[in-house]
Design a protein around this motif. Structure first.
Motif, PDB file in Angstrom:
ATOM      1  N   ASN A 100      89.130  55.008  57.103  1.00 17.41           N
ATOM      2  CA  ASN A 100      89.801  56.305  57.248  1.00 17.41           C
ATOM      3  C   ASN A 100      90.049  56.647  58.716  1.00 17.41           C
ATOM      4  OD1 ASN A 100      90.142  57.094  54.513  1.00 17.41           O
ATOM      5  ND2 ASN A 100      87.980  57.620  54.376  1.00 17.41           N
ATOM      6  N   TYR A 101      89.102  56.307  59.578  1.00 18.62           N
ATOM      7  CA  TYR A 101      89.280  56.531  61.014  1.00 18.62           C
ATOM      8  C   TYR A 101      90.451  55.697  61.543  1.00 18.62           C
ATOM      9  CZ  TYR A 101      87.800  57.060  65.927  1.00 18.62           C
ATOM     10  OH  TYR A 101      87.742  57.349  67.275  1.00 18.62           O
ATOM     11  N   PHE A 102      90.501  54.458  61.137  1.00 12.55           N
ATOM     12  CA  PHE A 102      91.601  53.563  61.503  1.00 12.55           C
ATOM     13  C   PHE A 102      92.941  54.107  61.007  1.00 12.55           C
ATOM     14  CE2 PHE A 102      93.592  49.213  60.382  1.00 12.55           C
ATOM     15  CZ  PHE A 102      94.157  49.061  61.640  1.00 12.55           C
ATOM     16  N   LEU A 103      92.992  54.521  59.773  1.00 11.07           N
ATOM     17  CA  LEU A 103      94.228  55.056  59.195  1.00 11.07           C
ATOM     18  C   LEU A 103      94.698  56.316  59.917  1.00 11.07           C
ATOM     19  CD1 LEU A 103      93.281  54.507  55.473  1.00 11.07           C
ATOM     20  CD2 LEU A 103      95.348  53.582  56.542  1.00 11.07           C
ATOM     21  N   ALA A 104      93.757  57.108  60.367  1.00 12.57           N
ATOM     22  CA  ALA A 104      94.101  58.363  61.041  1.00 12.57           C
ATOM     23  C   ALA A 104      94.549  58.171  62.483  1.00 12.57           C
ATOM     24  CB  ALA A 104      92.908  59.315  61.003  1.00 12.57           C
ATOM     25  N   HIS A 105      94.351  56.964  63.017  1.00  7.94           N
ATOM     26  CA  HIS A 105      94.632  56.744  64.435  1.00  7.94           C
ATOM     27  C   HIS A 105      95.436  55.461  64.672  1.00  7.94           C
ATOM     28  CE1 HIS A 105      91.043  59.421  64.465  1.00  7.94           C
ATOM     29  NE2 HIS A 105      91.751  60.026  65.407  1.00  7.94           N
ATOM     30  N   GLY A 106      96.475  55.286  63.889  1.00 12.52           N
ATOM     31  CA  GLY A 106      97.423  54.212  64.167  1.00 12.52           C
ATOM     32  C   GLY A 106      97.377  53.015  63.251  1.00 12.52           C
ATOM     33  N   GLY A 107      96.440  52.989  62.311  1.00 11.72           N
ATOM     34  CA  GLY A 107      96.277  51.796  61.487  1.00 11.72           C
ATOM     35  C   GLY A 107      97.038  51.789  60.184  1.00 11.72           C
ATOM     36  N   GLY A 108      97.913  52.736  59.978  1.00 11.62           N
ATOM     37  CA  GLY A 108      98.622  52.814  58.701  1.00 11.62           C
ATOM     38  C   GLY A 108      99.685  51.740  58.531  1.00 11.62           C
ATOM     39  N   TRP A 109     100.295  51.768  57.358  1.00  6.03           N
ATOM     40  CA  TRP A 109     101.360  50.806  57.052  1.00  6.03           C
ATOM     41  C   TRP A 109     102.481  51.521  56.314  1.00  6.03           C
ATOM     42  CZ3 TRP A 109     103.514  49.275  52.357  1.00  6.03           C
ATOM     43  CH2 TRP A 109     104.450  48.239  52.458  1.00  6.03           C
ATOM     44  N   SER A 110     103.713  51.130  56.590  1.00  8.39           N
ATOM     45  CA  SER A 110     104.863  51.611  55.839  1.00  8.39           C
ATOM     46  C   SER A 110     105.824  50.456  55.639  1.00  8.39           C
ATOM     47  CB  SER A 110     105.568  52.758  56.576  1.00  8.39           C
ATOM     48  OG  SER A 110     106.048  52.332  57.840  1.00  8.39           O
ATOM     49  N   ALA A 111     106.615  50.526  54.589  1.00  5.32           N
ATOM     50  CA  ALA A 111     107.512  49.422  54.224  1.00  5.32           C
ATOM     51  C   ALA A 111     108.823  49.514  55.002  1.00  5.32           C
ATOM     52  CB  ALA A 111     107.776  49.441  52.719  1.00  5.32           C
ATOM     53  N   ASP A 112     108.706  49.536  56.338  1.00  5.24           N
ATOM     54  CA  ASP A 112     109.894  49.643  57.175  1.00  5.24           C
ATOM     55  C   ASP A 112     110.369  48.289  57.688  1.00  5.24           C
ATOM     56  OD1 ASP A 112     107.886  49.054  58.971  1.00  5.24           O
ATOM     57  OD2 ASP A 112     107.967  50.979  60.023  1.00  5.24           O
ATOM     58  N   GLY A 113     109.656  47.234  57.339  1.00  8.88           N
ATOM     59  CA  GLY A 113     110.066  45.893  57.742  1.00  8.88           C
ATOM     60  C   GLY A 113     109.605  45.482  59.116  1.00  8.88           C
ATOM     61  N   ILE A 114     108.959  46.385  59.860  1.00  8.28           N
ATOM     62  CA  ILE A 114     108.486  46.029  61.197  1.00  8.28           C
ATOM     63  C   ILE A 114     107.001  46.331  61.383  1.00  8.28           C
ATOM     64  CG2 ILE A 114     110.742  46.277  62.276  1.00  8.28           C
ATOM     65  CD1 ILE A 114     109.805  49.011  63.337  1.00  8.28           C
ATOM     66  N   THR A 115     106.325  46.750  60.306  1.00  8.93           N
ATOM     67  CA  THR A 115     104.914  47.108  60.409  1.00  8.93           C
ATOM     68  C   THR A 115     104.060  46.153  59.582  1.00  8.93           C
ATOM     69  OG1 THR A 115     105.523  49.435  60.665  1.00  8.93           O
ATOM     70  CG2 THR A 115     103.222  48.946  60.152  1.00  8.93           C
ATOM     71  N   LEU A 116     103.149  45.469  60.237  1.00  7.38           N
ATOM     72  CA  LEU A 116     102.224  44.584  59.545  1.00  7.38           C
ATOM     73  C   LEU A 116     101.077  45.395  58.943  1.00  7.38           C
ATOM     74  CD1 LEU A 116     102.114  41.835  62.281  1.00  7.38           C
ATOM     75  CD2 LEU A 116     102.990  41.507  59.959  1.00  7.38           C
ATOM     76  N   PRO A 117     100.504  44.933  57.839  1.00  6.25           N
ATOM     77  CA  PRO A 117      99.305  45.606  57.326  1.00  6.25           C
ATOM     78  C   PRO A 117      98.228  45.642  58.400  1.00  6.25           C
ATOM     79  CG  PRO A 117     100.099  43.943  55.781  1.00  6.25           C
ATOM     80  CD  PRO A 117     100.869  43.751  57.045  1.00  6.25           C
ATOM     81  N   GLY A 118      97.417  46.670  58.388  1.00  9.90           N
ATOM     82  CA  GLY A 118      96.338  46.762  59.361  1.00  9.90           C
ATOM     83  C   GLY A 118      95.404  45.564  59.277  1.00  9.90           C
TER      84      GLY A 118
END
Length: 234
Positions: A100-118
């Motif tokens: 949750n700390y990671f997700l809240a500070h830059g570790g998320g993912w979106s299906a934009d084609g340029i973001t790798l899974p954390g």
């Protein structure tokens, strides 16, 4: 699980066979943190043939990499596929708390084609006991807690970065994550060597800790299309 089966159905199209000795013809990447600073020339990195980068975002539940945002923005502007990574401290808090700390500070993912899974960086303890004081079963439970929490928020399981030696020692060479979590193996040698149980291949290989580009030197086990599919989650 449905997501697991979907991911496995994509693997033949996305990834190549296991790495051969010094097979470095896949898309090249790097991983960086505040040790490399915030003045990386990302345009030069891209011009040097780098396609992707993992950038340190967090550590435990108390450390935010001070250079994450500027490096993430720089890599994005240079057209690189990028993602964040979290350095685990399983002795300090639960896997869920750290996810949750990671997700809240830059570790998320979106299906934009340029973001790798954390990426979960779980390896040798820099400050104490190699396995952070956990038993093998306790370590597996901690990783499951982190992984499942991350997936519940993003729909993607995190990439697991480790070494075969640490994984064998500290998880009992668990095969519990091979169906869901892509493997990022670190080994500075002419071959990737033996990989942990369950995984038929590594998705990423960190093969050197220095080279022509900043940070550690990485390679993706596939082609540019496969790398793009990893980012898109398609």
């Amino acid at each position: 699980m449905v997501k697991s089966l979907l991911f496995l159905s994509l693997l033949p199209a996305v990834l190549a066979a296991p790495f051969e000795p010094r097979q470095l013809d896949g898309p090249k990447g790097i991983d960086v943190s505040n040790f490399q600073g915030s003045d990386i020339n990302w345009s030069s990195v891209a011009a040097n043939g780098i396609s992707f980068v993992f950038i340190k975002a967090t550590e435990g539940t108390t450390f935010l990499d001070p250079d994450f945002s500027v490096n993430y923005e720089g890599a994005t502007n240079a057209g690189l596929i990028r993602g964040g990574y979290h350095f685990a401290h399983p002795d300090s808090s639960s896997g869920a708390d750290q996810a949750n700390y990671f997700l809240a500070h830059g570790g998320g993912w979106s299906a934009d084609g340029i973001t790798l899974p954390g990426m979960l960086d779980i390896e040798y303890n820099p400050d104490g006991a190699e396995c952070y004081g956990l038993s093998a079963s306790g370590m597996v439970s901690w990783i499951e807690d982190f992984s499942n929490t991350y997936e519940s928020h993003t729909g993607r399981y995190p990439i697991i970065y480790t070494t075969t030696d640490w994984w064998t020692t500290c998880t009992g060479n668990s095969a519990a994550f091979a169906d869901n979590n892509p493997l990022f193996i670190a080994r500075y040698a002419s071959t990737i060597g033996t990989i942990p149980a369950g995984w038929p291949f590594a998705t990423f290989w960190q093969y050197a800790d220095s080279g022509p580009n900043p940070g550690d030197q990485d390679v993706f086990n596939g082609d540019a299309t496969g790398l793009s599919k990893i980012a898109k989650g398609s």
